[in-house]
Design a protein around this motif. Structure first.
Motif, PDB file in Angstrom:
ATOM      1  N   ALA A 199       0.833  -1.209   0.000  1.00 63.27           N
ATOM      2  CA  ALA A 199       0.000   0.000   0.000  1.00 63.27           C
ATOM      3  C   ALA A 199       0.864   1.254   0.000  1.00 63.27           C
ATOM      4  CB  ALA A 199      -0.935  -0.009   1.207  1.00 63.27           C
ATOM      5  N   VAL A 200       1.924   1.258   0.794  1.00 61.71           N
ATOM      6  CA  VAL A 200       2.832   2.400   0.826  1.00 61.71           C
ATOM      7  C   VAL A 200       3.490   2.585  -0.546  1.00 61.71           C
ATOM      8  CG1 VAL A 200       4.969   3.307   1.831  1.00 61.71           C
ATOM      9  CG2 VAL A 200       3.245   2.237   3.310  1.00 61.71           C
ATOM     10  N   ALA A 201       3.899   1.487  -1.155  1.00 58.24           N
ATOM     11  CA  ALA A 201       4.512   1.553  -2.484  1.00 58.24           C
ATOM     12  C   ALA A 201       3.517   2.069  -3.520  1.00 58.24           C
ATOM     13  CB  ALA A 201       5.044   0.185  -2.891  1.00 58.24           C
ATOM     14  N   ALA A 202       2.252   1.682  -3.382  1.00 56.18           N
ATOM     15  CA  ALA A 202       1.225   2.133  -4.327  1.00 56.18           C
ATOM     16  C   ALA A 202       1.025   3.638  -4.227  1.00 56.18           C
ATOM     17  CB  ALA A 202      -0.092   1.406  -4.057  1.00 56.18           C
ATOM     18  N   LEU A 203       1.001   4.158  -3.006  1.00 61.04           N
ATOM     19  CA  LEU A 203       0.846   5.600  -2.832  1.00 61.04           C
ATOM     20  C   LEU A 203       2.065   6.354  -3.363  1.00 61.04           C
ATOM     21  CD1 LEU A 203      -0.644   8.072  -1.853  1.00 61.04           C
ATOM     22  CD2 LEU A 203       0.138   7.577   0.474  1.00 61.04           C
ATOM     23  N   ALA A 204       3.245   5.808  -3.145  1.00 61.70           N
ATOM     24  CA  ALA A 204       4.455   6.430  -3.686  1.00 61.70           C
ATOM     25  C   ALA A 204       4.405   6.460  -5.211  1.00 61.70           C
ATOM     26  CB  ALA A 204       5.690   5.675  -3.200  1.00 61.70           C
ATOM     27  N   PHE A 205       3.921   5.369  -5.803  1.00 69.62           N
ATOM     28  CA  PHE A 205       3.784   5.301  -7.261  1.00 69.62           C
ATOM     29  C   PHE A 205       2.840   6.386  -7.759  1.00 69.62           C
ATOM     30  CE2 PHE A 205       0.972   3.696 -10.679  1.00 69.62           C
ATOM     31  CZ  PHE A 205       1.877   3.678 -11.721  1.00 69.62           C
ATOM     32  N   LYS A 206       1.711   6.567  -7.090  1.00 69.14           N
ATOM     33  CA  LYS A 206       0.755   7.598  -7.516  1.00 69.14           C
ATOM     34  C   LYS A 206       1.382   8.992  -7.423  1.00 69.14           C
ATOM     35  CE  LYS A 206      -3.092   9.847  -8.394  1.00 69.14           C
ATOM     36  NZ  LYS A 206      -4.179   9.794  -7.393  1.00 69.14           N
ATOM     37  N   CYS A 207       2.125   9.246  -6.364  1.00 65.17           N
ATOM     38  CA  CYS A 207       2.808  10.535  -6.254  1.00 65.17           C
ATOM     39  C   CYS A 207       3.750  10.733  -7.437  1.00 65.17           C
ATOM     40  CB  CYS A 207       3.582  10.621  -4.941  1.00 65.17           C
ATOM     41  SG  CYS A 207       2.546  10.778  -3.458  1.00 65.17           S
ATOM     42  N   ASP A 208       4.441   9.672  -7.836  1.00 67.60           N
ATOM     43  CA  ASP A 208       5.342   9.762  -8.984  1.00 67.60           C
ATOM     44  C   ASP A 208       4.574  10.026 -10.268  1.00 67.60           C
ATOM     45  OD1 ASP A 208       7.473   9.296  -7.311  1.00 67.60           O
ATOM     46  OD2 ASP A 208       7.729   7.187  -7.865  1.00 67.60           O
ATOM     47  N   VAL A 209       3.395   9.418 -10.410  1.00 65.54           N
ATOM     48  CA  VAL A 209       2.558   9.654 -11.588  1.00 65.54           C
ATOM     49  C   VAL A 209       2.190  11.126 -11.685  1.00 65.54           C
ATOM     50  CG1 VAL A 209       0.237   9.277 -12.549  1.00 65.54           C
ATOM     51  CG2 VAL A 209       1.610   7.327 -11.806  1.00 65.54           C
ATOM     52  N   LEU A 210       1.744  11.697 -10.584  1.00 68.81           N
ATOM     53  CA  LEU A 210       1.332  13.104 -10.585  1.00 68.81           C
ATOM     54  C   LEU A 210       2.507  14.026 -10.914  1.00 68.81           C
ATOM     55  CD1 LEU A 210      -1.037  13.211  -7.475  1.00 68.81           C
ATOM     56  CD2 LEU A 210      -1.661  13.018  -9.890  1.00 68.81           C
ATOM     57  N   ARG A 211       3.643  13.761 -10.319  1.00 70.71           N
ATOM     58  CA  ARG A 211       4.806  14.610 -10.587  1.00 70.71           C
ATOM     59  C   ARG A 211       5.294  14.441 -12.028  1.00 70.71           C
ATOM     60  NH1 ARG A 211       6.825  17.147  -5.962  1.00 70.71           N
ATOM     61  NH2 ARG A 211       8.682  17.736  -7.138  1.00 70.71           N
ATOM     62  N   ALA A 212       5.147  13.237 -12.568  1.00 68.71           N
ATOM     63  CA  ALA A 212       5.548  13.008 -13.963  1.00 68.71           C
ATOM     64  C   ALA A 212       4.696  13.834 -14.918  1.00 68.71           C
ATOM     65  CB  ALA A 212       5.446  11.521 -14.311  1.00 68.71           C
ATOM     66  N   ILE A 213       3.413  13.990 -14.596  1.00 62.97           N
ATOM     67  CA  ILE A 213       2.548  14.836 -15.420  1.00 62.97           C
ATOM     68  C   ILE A 213       3.079  16.267 -15.446  1.00 62.97           C
ATOM     69  CG2 ILE A 213       0.241  15.838 -15.616  1.00 62.97           C
ATOM     70  CD1 ILE A 213      -0.832  13.231 -14.329  1.00 62.97           C
ATOM     71  N   LEU A 214       3.400  16.788 -14.271  1.00 61.55           N
ATOM     72  CA  LEU A 214       3.909  18.157 -14.212  1.00 61.55           C
ATOM     73  C   LEU A 214       5.311  18.267 -14.791  1.00 61.55           C
ATOM     74  CD1 LEU A 214       2.672  19.687 -10.843  1.00 61.55           C
ATOM     75  CD2 LEU A 214       1.704  19.896 -13.135  1.00 61.55           C
ATOM     76  N   ASP A 215       6.121  17.216 -14.666  1.00 56.20           N
ATOM     77  CA  ASP A 215       7.436  17.231 -15.309  1.00 56.20           C
ATOM     78  C   ASP A 215       7.283  17.460 -16.810  1.00 56.20           C
ATOM     79  OD1 ASP A 215       8.829  16.806 -12.958  1.00 56.20           O
ATOM     80  OD2 ASP A 215       9.153  14.657 -13.315  1.00 56.20           O
ATOM     81  N   ALA A 216       6.341  16.746 -17.418  1.00 57.60           N
ATOM     82  CA  ALA A 216       6.123  16.874 -18.858  1.00 57.60           C
ATOM     83  C   ALA A 216       5.659  18.283 -19.215  1.00 57.60           C
ATOM     84  CB  ALA A 216       5.100  15.837 -19.323  1.00 57.60           C
ATOM     85  N   VAL A 217       4.691  18.789 -18.463  1.00 59.44           N
ATOM     86  CA  VAL A 217       4.157  20.124 -18.738  1.00 59.44           C
ATOM     87  C   VAL A 217       5.220  21.188 -18.507  1.00 59.44           C
ATOM     88  CG1 VAL A 217       2.429  21.828 -18.020  1.00 59.44           C
ATOM     89  CG2 VAL A 217       1.790  19.415 -18.211  1.00 59.44           C
TER      90      VAL A 217
END
Length: 238
Positions: free
Chosen positions: A205-223
């Motif tokens: 569960a902790v790893a899943a939440l960390a993954f989601k945080c990475d997904v969100l930051r990856a979106i902003l990295d691209a933008v």
């Protein structure tokens, strides 16, 4: 195998991931400081749209994988919130109104011409995660809700002040989302804690939440990368 954490310890581990949330991303900092051009705001809204439109698909994947009727009854309300009871309603519709208030046409948002490859890759990975991982892990990935209310409250205030040219109806997504986000975050945390009773499940569960945080930051990295490289290429408007 390690002993499971207590509920308090497990909750603390999840909350400790707040430092990985996207509130401190350079693009968000510029947004809140009023430093974005109209084209940069449009790029942000068009890419965030791709994330918004995929949230119900993510939630539908959780429903499909979940054997618990009570959980399914609770979770399906999220799909209704985003998709609406009927056409012209729901969170996705309200995000389209935000995009229109920023100067984008509905057509160019819906056809995704401004969605960047990095955004598409990150969001698609999130949907795939929800589809292929155990439902509790997919639910845990959504615990970014614990961190989002403060950011959304600040964003609403800052955007009203810093970008006064945005019509008030453009903020409907934020005003309506703020009414439900705190309750959803609490119920999601309770659900994850209740269903993660082994250390293995807690770690996942902790790893899943960390993954989601990475997904969100990856979106902003691209933008952010595209905006800094030349925001004028986004829509051709000033």
């Amino acid at each position: 195998m390690s002993e499971p954490s207590t509920e308090e310890e497990f909750t603390a581990r999840l909350r400790a991931l707040s430092s990985r949330y996207w509130d401190s991303h350079p693009f968000h900092l510029r947004l809140h400081a009023g430093e974005l051009s109209k084209d940069e705001l449009r790029l942000w809204a068009a890419n965030r749209w791709y994330y918004q439109r995929c949230i119900p698909r993510k939630d539908a994947a959780i429903l499909a994988n979940c054997p618990d009727q009570d959980v399914r009854r609770q979770w399906r309300e999220r799909i209704v919130w985003h998709d609406g009871e009927r056409a012209g309603e729901g969170g996705a519709e309200n995000w389209l109104r935000m995009a229109e208030a920023l100067g984008l046409t509905r057509e160019e948002v819906l056809d995704e011409r401004h969605v960047l490859p990095g955004t598409r890759f990150a969001v698609d990975a999130y949907v795939t995660f929800a589809r292929t991982r155990p439902w509790v892990e997919a639910v845990a990935s959504g615990l970014t809700e614990m961190f989002s209310r403060g950011l959304m409250t600040r964003r609403l205030a800052d955007m009203r002040e810093r970008y006064p040219w945005i019509a008030e109806e453009g903020f409907t997504y934020f005003t309506t989302r703020l009414k439900v986000i705190e309750g959803e975050g609490k119920s999601t945390l309770d659900l994850v804690v209740r269903n993660c009773r082994t250390r293995e499940h807690q770690d996942a569960a902790v790893a899943a939440l960390a993954f989601k945080c990475d997904v969100l930051r990856a979106i902003l990295d691209a933008v952010d990368y595209y905006a800094v490289g030349g925001a004028d290429r986004t829509t051709g408007r000033s």
